[in-house]
Enzyme design. Structure first.
Site, PDB file in Angstrom:
ATOM      1  N   HIS A 124      23.529   6.119  -2.085  1.00  0.00           N
ATOM      2  CA  HIS A 124      22.489   5.961  -3.099  1.00  0.00           C
ATOM      3  C   HIS A 124      22.293   7.186  -3.967  1.00  0.00           C
ATOM      4  O   HIS A 124      21.269   7.291  -4.663  1.00  0.00           O
ATOM      5  CB  HIS A 124      21.157   5.544  -2.456  1.00  0.00           C
ATOM      6  N   ASP A 168      10.016   4.892  -0.709  1.00  0.00           N
ATOM      7  CA  ASP A 168       9.704   3.506  -1.074  1.00  0.00           C
ATOM      8  C   ASP A 168      10.818   2.555  -0.658  1.00  0.00           C
ATOM      9  O   ASP A 168      10.562   1.436  -0.232  1.00  0.00           O
ATOM     10  CB  ASP A 168       9.476   3.407  -2.584  1.00  0.00           C
ATOM     11  N   GLU A 176       0.116   5.816  -5.108  1.00  0.00           N
ATOM     12  CA  GLU A 176       1.182   6.013  -6.087  1.00  0.00           C
ATOM     13  C   GLU A 176       0.674   5.564  -7.453  1.00  0.00           C
ATOM     14  O   GLU A 176      -0.380   4.930  -7.560  1.00  0.00           O
ATOM     15  CB  GLU A 176       2.443   5.217  -5.716  1.00  0.00           C
TER      16      GLU A 176
END
Length: 542
Positions: free
Chosen positions: A119, A181, A292
Site C-alpha cells: 500500500h 482507518d 476525525e
C-alpha cells in the site's frame, strides 16, 4: 534514477528526475541501442550473480524468480511506479530475513526492500534489481499471542492489522489502542511510518502503543529492542521508513473493547468553527473516543459532495438548508462514542448531547447511527469491496498526506482547500488535528513545531480506465499543493514522504537530519534497506 519505470503511461513532467526518454536520446538512437544492450547484459550478469548467491541460501521459506512474483514485487497501490526486482523472498520468520540480508550484502550493489501489503503510493517498498521480501507471506504472522495479564499482543511484522483486531476482539475482548482507518495494512508497515487515525489524539500514533520490537538490521542481525533494551534501534525503527531494520515482531499494548459505538457526523460551513470545535474536542478531558474531520464539495457529486456525508441510506443531506453564503467547500467532524450493550440508553444519549452541545455545527446537519465496535473499525472494508467491484481499486492512486501546523491551517484552507482543491479530488479529503505531545520525539518521525497540527490527506481515485492526462493532472495538483506550502513558508511535513533528492530530504528532516544519518550509519551502514525511499544510495550514505 535511470531505472525508474512509470506505469500506465504516466510520463509525468514534474517527476523529471525519472527515466523519461529525452529528445537528445532519440537523436542518438544508435548510442541508445548500444547503451540498452550494455544495460541488459549488465542486468543479466547481475541476475546470474544473484541467483548464484541465493542458490545456496538455506532458508525455510521460498525464493521466487517467476513472472507472477516479480510482477507483485514491482507494483504498489499508488500505481505510478514500477521497479523490477530480481527475486521475491517469502520468509518463514525473522531468521530467514536475516539470512537474506546477509547473503545480499555479498554483492556491492544489491538492495533489499520489505513489502507488506503493497500500500505504498510512490514505490517506497520496491527494489530495482534487488530483493523484495514479501512480509505478508511470513509464516510467523499466524502467531498472534495475547497476554491478558499484561495486556499486550505479540504479532508478526507481516500480519495484517485487521487479522490482529479480529483475533484479539473475538477471543479476548481486547484491542490495540490506536488504529489506522484502513486495516489491511501490515503491522511492520504502519509502524515504519507512524499509523494515524481518529484515536491518535488520545493515545498517539500506533508507534506510541508499541513496547517491544524484534528487528533485523541492515547488518543482518536479529535484535530485540525496547525503550530499555537497545533503545536507539527501537526508536530509530519506529517511523524510520524502513531505513534501519525490518520489523519481524511487535509487542502492542491492548485495552478492553466496547460492544458498540455511536457514529456521528456534524457539518460546518465555516472553517473557523470547524477547527475550533475539533481542537476543543481533542484537548478536553471529557470528549469522544474518536475524532476525525473531512472536507467535501458543496455540490451534488456522489463521491465528493453532499451525498457522501449521510451515514445511512434513510438519511439525506438537504442543501436548501445551508447558509446562503456557503463557499465552494464544506466540512464535517466524524465522532465516535463507545458504549456497551448493558449501558442505559438514556445515559448514553445524555452524554452525546452534552458533548455535542459544546459545538457550533450547522443545525439540521447532524447524522448518526449505531454500529458494533468491530463493524466500525472495519468500515473501510465495504469501501474497498465496492472499489474492487468497480475496478478503481486497481487503478493509480496519487495520494498526498501531510502534517500542517495549526498556525498555518487557516491559510492552507483559504489558499488550498477553498481554491486549488475546490472541485475535490475524486475521493475523500481528511483534515483533523493531532497533539504533538502524544508522539515520542525519540522516534524517527518528524513533525511540525506546533503542539496542535493537522493531518491533511488527499485520497485520490482515478476512473476505471484513466487517461494519461487525468493521472498527470492529479500528480501536478499534488505538486502544486506542496509548492504552495513551501512558497508560503508553511510549517509542514509530508506523511509517507516521497522526495527525489538529498536536498529535499534534508529539508524534510530539518534539524533531525544528522540524527537520521547517524542512525543509518549504525544500523544499515551499507544502505542496503528500503532503496525505494530514495534517501540513501547503496554504499554512499552521504
Amino acid at each position: 534514477m535511470g531505472h525508474q519505470i512509470f506505469l500506465l503511461v504516466c510520463t509525468i513532467a514534474l517527476l523529471a528526475s525519472s527515466s523519461l526518454v529525452s529528445a537528445e536520446v532519440v537523436k542518438h538512437s544508435f548510442h541508445s541501442r548500444n547503451s540498452a544492450r550494455k544495460i541488459l547484459v549488465a542486468e543479466n550478469d547481475t541476475k546470474k550473480s544473484v541467483e548464484g548467491i541465493l542458490k545456496d541460501l538455506d532458508i525455510k521459506g521460498s525464493i521466487d524468480y517467476g513472472v507472477t512474483a516479480i510482477s507483485l514485487g514491482s507494483r504498489d497501490f499508488g500505481g505510478l511506479y514500477s521497479e523490477k526486482p530480481l527475486a521475491v523472498i517469502s520468509p518463514a520468520g525473522a531468521d530467514d530475513v536475516g539470512q537474506v540480508i546477509r547473503h545480499a550484502l555479498q554483492l556491492p550493489t544489491l538492495t533489499v526492500a520489505a513489502r507488506g501489503n503493497g500500500h505504498s503510493v510512490n514505490g517506497q517498498a520496491m527494489a530495482h534489481l534487488g530483493l523484495v521480501i514479501d512480509m505478508k507471506s511470513m509464516a510467523d504472522n499466524k502467531k498472534i499471542n495475547v497476554n491478558v495479564n499484561y495486556m499486550y499482543v505479540d504479532v508478526g511484522g507481516g500480519a495484517l492489522w485487521g487479522d490482529v483486531l479480529k483475533h484479539c476482539v473475538s477471543e479476548y475482548g481486547l484491542a490495540p489502542k490506536s488504529w489506522t482507518d484502513y486495516l489491511d495494512l501490515t503491522v511492520g508497515g504502519t509502524l515504519s511510518n507512524a499509523g494515524v487515525s481518529g484515536q491518535a489524539f488520545r493515545f498517539g500514533p500506533q508507534t506510541s502503543s508499541v513496547t517491544e520490537l524484534e528487528v533485523v538490521t541492515g547488518n543482518g542481525e536479529k535484535i530485540v529492542c525496547s525503550n530499555s533494551q537497545n533503545s536507539e534501534l527501537f526508536f530509530s525503527v519506529l517511523g524510520g521508513l524502513g531505513q534501519f531494520g525490518i520489523i519481524t515482531r511487535a509487542r502492542v499494548l491492548l485495552q478492553p473493547t466496547p460492544d458498540m459505538v455511536r457514529w456521528i457526523r456534524v457539518v460546518y460551513s465555516e472553517f473557523e468553527n470547524f477547527t475550533h470545535d475539533a481542537e476543543l474536542l481533542i484537548t478536553s478531558q471529557e470528549t469522544f473516543n474518536y475524532v476525525e474531520g473531512f472536507v467535501f464539495v458543496n455540490s451534488d457529486d456522489p463521491v465528493t459532495g453532499w451525498p457522501s456525508v449521510p451515514l445511512n441510506s434513510n438519511q439525506s443531506f438537504d442543501p436548501t438548508l445551508l447558509p446562503k453564503k456557503t463557499g465552494p467547500v464544506l466540512y464535517y467532524l466524524e465522532l465516535v462514542l463507545h458504549y456497551n450493550n448493558h449501558d442505559d440508553p438514556s445515559t448514553l444519549n445524555m452524554m452525546v448531547e452534552k458533548l455535542l452541545g459544546k459545538l457550533k455545527y450547522l443545525e439540521h446537519f447532524r447524522f448518526e447511527t449505531n454500529l458494533t465496535y468491530m463493524d466500525f473499525l472495519l468500515r473501510v472494508d465495504r469501501v474497498e469491496e465496492a472499489a474492487r467491484g468497480s475496478g478503481i481499486w486497481a487503478t493509480p492512486h496519487p495520494w498526498l498526506n501531510m502534517f500542517i501546523s495549526k498556525k498555518d491551517i487557516d491559510a492552507f484552507n483559504r489558499i488550498v482547500l477553498q481554491n486549488i482543491l475546490k472541485s475535490g479530488v475524486n475521493g475523500p479529503i481528511l483534515t483533523y488535528p493531532l497533539l504533538r505531545s502524544k508522539w515520542d520525539n525519540r522516534s524517527s518521525v518528524v513533525l511540525p513545531q506546533d503542539e496542535i497540527f493537522y493531518l491533511v490527506a488527499l485520497l485520490r481515485f482515478t476512473h476505471t480506465h484513466p487517461k494519461e492526462s487525468e493521472i498527470k493532472q492529479m500528480v501536478a495538483q499534488n505538486q502544486e499543493v506542496v509548492q504552495t506550502c513551501i512558497k508560503n513558508g508553511f510549517d509542514f511535513k509530508l506523511y509517507f514522504p516521497h522526495y527525489e533528492s538529498t536536498v529535499e530530504w534534508k529539508r524534510h528532516f530539518g534539524d533531525q537530519w544528522e540524527r537520521f544519518v547517524d542512525r543509518k550509519r549504525q544500523f544499515d551502514p551499507k544502505a542496503i534497506l528500503a532503496p525505494g525511499q530514495k534517501i540513501f544510495t547503496r554504499n554512499h550514505i552521504l
